[in-house]
Structures are given as C-alpha cells and as structure tokens.
Motif scaffolding. Sequence first.
Motif, mmCIF file in Angstrom:
data_model
loop_
_atom_site.group_PDB
_atom_site.id
_atom_site.type_symbol
_atom_site.label_atom_id
_atom_site.label_comp_id
_atom_site.label_asym_id
_atom_site.label_seq_id
_atom_site.Cartn_x
_atom_site.Cartn_y
_atom_site.Cartn_z
ATOM 1 N N GLU A 1 0.831 -1.209 0.000
ATOM 2 C CA GLU A 1 0.000 0.000 0.000
ATOM 3 C C GLU A 1 0.860 1.251 0.000
ATOM 4 O O GLU A 1 0.557 2.235 -0.680
ATOM 5 C CB GLU A 1 -0.943 0.001 1.202
ATOM 6 N N ARG B 1 2.224 1.849 -3.510
ATOM 7 C CA ARG B 1 1.170 2.295 -4.423
ATOM 8 C C ARG B 1 0.819 3.762 -4.180
ATOM 9 O O ARG B 1 0.661 4.532 -5.129
ATOM 10 C CB ARG B 1 -0.077 1.416 -4.258
ATOM 11 N N ARG B 2 0.722 4.146 -2.919
ATOM 12 C CA ARG B 2 0.368 5.540 -2.625
ATOM 13 C C ARG B 2 1.472 6.501 -3.061
ATOM 14 O O ARG B 2 1.194 7.593 -3.564
ATOM 15 C CB ARG B 2 0.081 5.709 -1.141
ATOM 16 N N LYS C 1 3.498 6.144 -5.498
ATOM 17 C CA LYS C 1 3.451 6.266 -6.956
ATOM 18 C C LYS C 1 2.229 7.051 -7.418
ATOM 19 O O LYS C 1 2.343 7.964 -8.242
ATOM 20 C CB LYS C 1 3.444 4.867 -7.578
ATOM 21 N N GLU C 2 1.061 6.725 -6.856
ATOM 22 C CA GLU C 2 -0.177 7.364 -7.299
ATOM 23 C C GLU C 2 -0.228 8.844 -6.943
ATOM 24 O O GLU C 2 -0.783 9.657 -7.683
ATOM 25 C CB GLU C 2 -1.378 6.643 -6.671
ATOM 26 N N LYS C 3 0.345 9.186 -5.797
ATOM 27 C CA LYS C 3 0.237 10.556 -5.300
ATOM 28 C C LYS C 3 1.446 11.416 -5.636
ATOM 29 O O LYS C 3 1.522 12.575 -5.214
ATOM 30 C CB LYS C 3 0.054 10.540 -3.777
ATOM 31 N N SER C 4 2.401 10.864 -6.381
ATOM 32 C CA SER C 4 3.631 11.603 -6.705
ATOM 33 C C SER C 4 4.257 12.171 -5.433
ATOM 34 O O SER C 4 4.536 13.379 -5.326
ATOM 35 C CB SER C 4 3.338 12.727 -7.707
#
Length: 205
Positions: free
Chosen positions: A178, A181-182, A184-187
């Motif tokens: 998690e 993923r965060r 990467k997703e949230k830059s």
Amino acid sequence: MTRFGMVIDRHRCVGCHTCANACKMQNNVPMGMLWNRILVDGSDVLDGAVGTYPNLIRDYTPVACQHCENPACQRVCPTGATYKDDKGRVEIDYDKCIGCRMCMAACPYNARSFNWEEPKRDPAFDYGDARVPVRPKGVAEKCTLCKERTDDGSEPMCVKCCPTRARTFGDLDDPNSEVSRRIKEKSAYVLLPEQGTKPQIRYYN
C-alpha cells in the motif's frame, strides 16, 4: 529484501499531536523530548499559525527521523553506533553511543534528541513497551520506526493511532504494498531532496 518506509498525507494531518504522544508512550520518551514533531509551515512555535487574524492558516508537516537510504548521521558517527539495519531502518546502538552529537549536527531534519541529564518521566516509571531499550544520560535518541512492533509485523504506533489515517507504513521494495502504491499514485516527495540523503519517509499534499 525489506526496506521499511512511510508516506504521510499532509492534507489529512490535522495537527492533533496524537502521533507524537503515541510515539512518546510506546517508546518511553522522557519529559521534554519528542521523537515525532508536528511543525506548522512558516511558524517557529508549537501550534502556531500564519497570517493576520482572522485570516489565519495552518499547514502541518509531521517530522521525525527520515530513515534515510543515505543517512548523513551514519557517515559521521565515529563509533558505528548509528547504523542501517536489515529492514532499512536507521537505528542507534546505545552501548556504542559516546554522546559526541556528531549525528545531531549532521542530520538536516533536526530529528534527534539528547539526554543531557538523567531522563525524567511523569509518572516516575518506565511506561513504554517493555522491549524498548531504556536510554541513559549522555546518548542521542530518535524515532526507530517502532522497531519492536515492526519486527513483529505490526505498524508503528504513530500509524496505528493516527485518527485521520494520514500515515501509511510498509515495504518500499514491494511494488504491491500500500505504501508503494500511494507513493506512486500521489507523486509523493521527500523533504530537503538537495541534501542527497534519500529519505524513506515521503509526503504528499
């Protein structure tokens, strides 16, 4: 290989200091010290604000040891007391620490405390996790990513107790975790990237 890290959602942080107090209780941190601090951007006082009343704003940045991949504190430690463990955490061997405070001078995040006197606790007994080492006078101390808890597969206490779920902890080397993923997703970004320390604590807004 495991490389523990964390990402903090600054938009969710409400400056409640629950993480700081949970950390203090878990790790038996003496009075007058904090391993976790909640800074207000643009203010140099606790729970300060920026602007002129009634137009005040508060933007919070939680700060503790950044558990850097390239820790400046480790490079300057003359005794090897500061080290990276097999899970990517920056730790201190209190038996090797001679209290020179070189690590404190080198850390760009002001993330360590020093026991100048015999540690005082209120109530007057050790209230932390029994597995946490009790630090004596004359050593540096800091966030350990709750080593005792995370060795057992639990989250750091600051993550577990955050009422707004602003913190996510996990293995940075696992692309399916998690925390990865965060990030990467949230830059997500790091504090003071120009220092070249490559922190394993990330932030996003």
